[in-house]
Design a protein around this motif. Sequence first.
Motif, short mmCIF file in Angstrom:
data_model
loop_
_atom_site.label_atom_id
_atom_site.label_comp_id
_atom_site.label_asym_id
_atom_site.label_seq_id
_atom_site.Cartn_x
_atom_site.Cartn_y
_atom_site.Cartn_z
N THR A 175 29.59 30.16 40.25
CA THR A 175 31.11 30.19 40.11
C THR A 175 31.48 31.34 40.24
O THR A 175 32.77 31.70 40.05
CB THR A 175 31.33 29.41 38.90
OG1 THR A 175 30.73 30.30 37.70
CG2 THR A 175 30.61 28.05 38.95
N PRO A 178 32.98 35.34 45.47
CA PRO A 178 32.11 35.40 46.64
C PRO A 178 31.59 36.92 47.01
O PRO A 178 30.62 37.10 47.70
CB PRO A 178 32.87 34.69 47.90
CG PRO A 178 34.11 34.93 47.54
CD PRO A 178 34.29 34.67 46.08
N GLU A 493 37.44 35.24 56.18
CA GLU A 493 36.98 34.03 55.44
C GLU A 493 38.03 33.21 54.60
O GLU A 493 38.88 33.88 54.13
CB GLU A 493 35.92 34.33 54.59
CG GLU A 493 34.66 35.06 55.25
CD GLU A 493 33.61 35.63 54.33
OE1 GLU A 493 33.80 35.62 53.27
OE2 GLU A 493 32.60 36.14 54.97
N ARG A 495 38.34 29.87 51.86
CA ARG A 495 37.76 28.72 51.25
C ARG A 495 37.83 27.41 51.65
O ARG A 495 38.81 26.69 52.30
CB ARG A 495 38.03 28.41 49.76
CG ARG A 495 37.34 27.58 48.93
CD ARG A 495 38.06 27.47 47.38
NE ARG A 495 37.86 28.56 46.46
CZ ARG A 495 36.93 29.25 45.97
NH1 ARG A 495 35.70 28.36 45.99
NH2 ARG A 495 36.86 30.37 45.55
N GLY A 496 36.68 26.65 52.11
CA GLY A 496 36.64 25.33 52.60
C GLY A 496 36.62 25.27 54.07
O GLY A 496 36.49 24.35 54.87
N PRO A 543 44.92 26.91 53.14
CA PRO A 543 44.60 27.67 51.85
C PRO A 543 45.33 28.79 50.96
O PRO A 543 46.09 29.09 51.98
CB PRO A 543 43.04 28.49 52.60
CG PRO A 543 43.50 28.61 53.72
CD PRO A 543 44.42 27.59 54.39
N THR A 547 40.21 36.08 53.09
CA THR A 547 39.77 37.34 52.88
C THR A 547 39.31 37.95 54.24
O THR A 547 38.46 37.37 55.22
CB THR A 547 38.06 37.42 52.17
OG1 THR A 547 38.65 36.73 50.77
CG2 THR A 547 37.40 38.64 51.95
N GLU A 565 41.98 41.17 50.45
CA GLU A 565 42.45 39.86 49.96
C GLU A 565 43.63 39.64 50.31
O GLU A 565 44.68 40.52 50.15
CB GLU A 565 42.13 39.50 48.46
CG GLU A 565 40.68 39.73 47.79
CD GLU A 565 39.91 38.59 48.34
OE1 GLU A 565 40.54 37.58 48.62
OE2 GLU A 565 38.83 38.52 48.28
#
Length: 649
Positions: A175, A178, A493, A495-496, A543, A547, A565
Amino acid sequence: MAPPRAAPLLPLLLALLGRPDPGRTEGCDLRPVTAEPPITLSYATSVVPRGCVSSSSVGTSHEVHVLSVKWSKAPASPLKVSVTPRAGGCARPAVLVLLCARCSATVTSPCPDLRVRTDAQLGPGTTVTLDPEPPVATSEGQLLAWAQSTYGGITSYSELRDPRWVQLLLGEDATSPPHCIPQESFEAAPHLETEVFFHGLKGCSRGDAQGTRAAHIVHLQHQPSSSLMEVNLSLSCPERPVSNQILILQSQTNLTWSLSVNNCHIQFLVSGNYRIAPLSSMLLPGELLPDTERGLIAKAFEKNYSVIASYSAIPASARLSLDIHEHEAVRKVTTMPTPPLPTADSLPHVLLLMLQPWKCTDETMEIVIARSHLEPIKDVVNITLRDISCQAEKNATHFMLRTTLSHCGTSLEGRGHANNELILNLAKGTALRSVRVAFQCNIPRELFLRLFPTDAFEVPQTELEVNKETFVQASMRWEDHPADLQLKECWLEARGREPVLLVQGGQAHGAGVAVLEGPPSTRGRKVWRFRFTYTVPEGGRVPFSATLKCKAGLQNNTIFEKVLEVTVKDSWRPPNNRGLGLAAVLGITFGAFLIGALLTAGLWYIYSHTRPISKLQPVSSTAPASESSSTNHSIGSTQSTPCSTSSMA
C-alpha cells in the motif's frame, strides 16, 4: 505564491552576535562548545532528515533498502547496522545499499539471503554477504536512480546524520506509494530506528565563578503530537568518583524518567517522577523545573553550580545515552572568543548570509524574506537585485521576488551557482540608504520537469487536460560535458492504466507524441521539449492524477530521474462522471411506476370508504327512449363517480 510562516529570528540573531538578551541569565552567555566536549549525548529517533518508502520493489527479485549516512565530524567508533526480519522470518532475498564514505561499519543480520553493497569499510563482526561493487553515486538523486535501475525498485530510503546505530526491519508494504520520493523530516517507523549523536552542545560559566561545581542540562523539547510517557536514560561516568556535578533533566511533568546509572556519583534534578536503576525501582518525586534556557541556568546557579558544562536541547525521545567525560574538560567550555558587535553596515550582511533566503532551479531564482527576520535592521523600505528594476513584491509579512537566471543582473560565471546582489533600501530620516549584500545561489545538479499548456513554454502548470495537447520541458545543467547528456525516456503513469511510453532515446513513441526543437543550450544547460495528447478510451474512467517520469543520463550510465505529479482535468465532463447504466435506468423507471400505482390505489381506497351515500332516483324501464336518455344524462351529471363518468365516455 503563499509565503511561508516565519519564526522569530531576533533571539537567534542576538545569540549569534553576542548582544545582551533580556531572556538570558546575567553573567552566563551560552556559546557552542568548541573544545573537546565534556559529554557524549545521543538519542533514539525514527524521524530521519530525508526519506521515503515505496511499493516499487514488490514483484521484483529483492526488497531494497537504501541508507545514506552523513557526518558532522569524523565518527569515533564504527557504525552498527542491524538488519532483522519481521515475524514471518527471512521471507525473501533483500539488499542493503549503504552509502557511508570514509567510515567503518559493522552489519549484522540473521538472514542468509541479505546482500550488502557499500563503500564503507566493514568490520570483523559483519555477518552478511558483501557485494564487491560499491554503489555508484555522489548525490541523493544519483543514488536512488542507480538503485532503481539496478534492482528495479526501492523499498525504503533514509538519509541519516551522525548515527550511532541503525535498526532496520525488513519487509514491504504493497500500500506504499508507487515511487520513492524523498521528503523532509520523514517518519521512518516502523521499518527503521536509529540513535544519533547530538553535536549542538553549549556551555558557559558565571563571571564570578570561584569553584568547579558543574551542571549538565538536558532539555527534552515538548512535541504536542507525541504520546511519549517514559524516557529511558543510560548514564555513564568516568571511573573516578564525580561528586561536584549535577545532571538537570527537564521535560513535561507527566513524563517518567528511568535512569540506568553506571559508576556515577552525581546529583540529579528531574522534572516529573523518576527511578534510578539498579538502586531501586521505586518512583521518586521530581521537582517543577523552568522550561526556558534562562530559567534552567538560573536553577543551576541557585544550586551553587557556577559552570554550565553542557546545555543540550533535543527532540522528544524514548531513549537517551549520556556519557560524562573527565571533569577537567568542563574548564574549556568558555574558550570561544566573543565576536565583535556588528556595525550598522555589517548587520545586513551577517543577517542575510545567515538566513540565505534564496533558492535556485536550473532557470529560476526565488527569494522570500520574512519581515520579522528583518527586525534587527529596521526601516527596510524595499529590496531589489543588482538590476534595480527587479524589485521584490511585499505584503504585510514577506518580501518576495522571482526571476529567471538570465535577468536582473544574475551572472553564471561560477560552476553550479548563480551570483547576484541583494540591495536593501533603508529609511534614514528623510533620505534612503542602500546596503548591498553579494550572494551565491547554488543550482542543484538534477533533472527538472515542467508542464505547459501552450508551445510558448511560459507559465508552467500541474494540470493535465484530457484530449488536449500538453507541452513538456525537461532540463538540466551539466557544466562538464553537456553534449553527453541525453534524455533517455519519459513515461506517463496513471492508476488503473498501463504506463504509456512517450519518449525513448530522444525519439517520440505512440500516437499524438512529437519531439520539439528546444532552445539553444547555454552555459552548460541542456533542454528537451516534446508534446503529447492524453486520451482516455471511450467509457473509460478519468483518473484523478497521473505521474510523468523522465530519465536523463550520460554515456557512462549515470542516470538522473525526475517524477512530476499532475492532476488530470476532463474539459468535456466532470472527472469520474460515467452517467447511469441501463440497470439503473430500468430500476428507477420500475420504482417510479410502482410508487405511482401504490399511490393511486391508496387514494381510491380512501375515497371509496369516505364518499357520501346518495339515493338514486328510480328509472322506468318502459319510458320512451328520449326520456330514458335524458334521465340517464341527468343522473350522470349529478353523480360524480368513476363508474358514471366511465359510462358517459
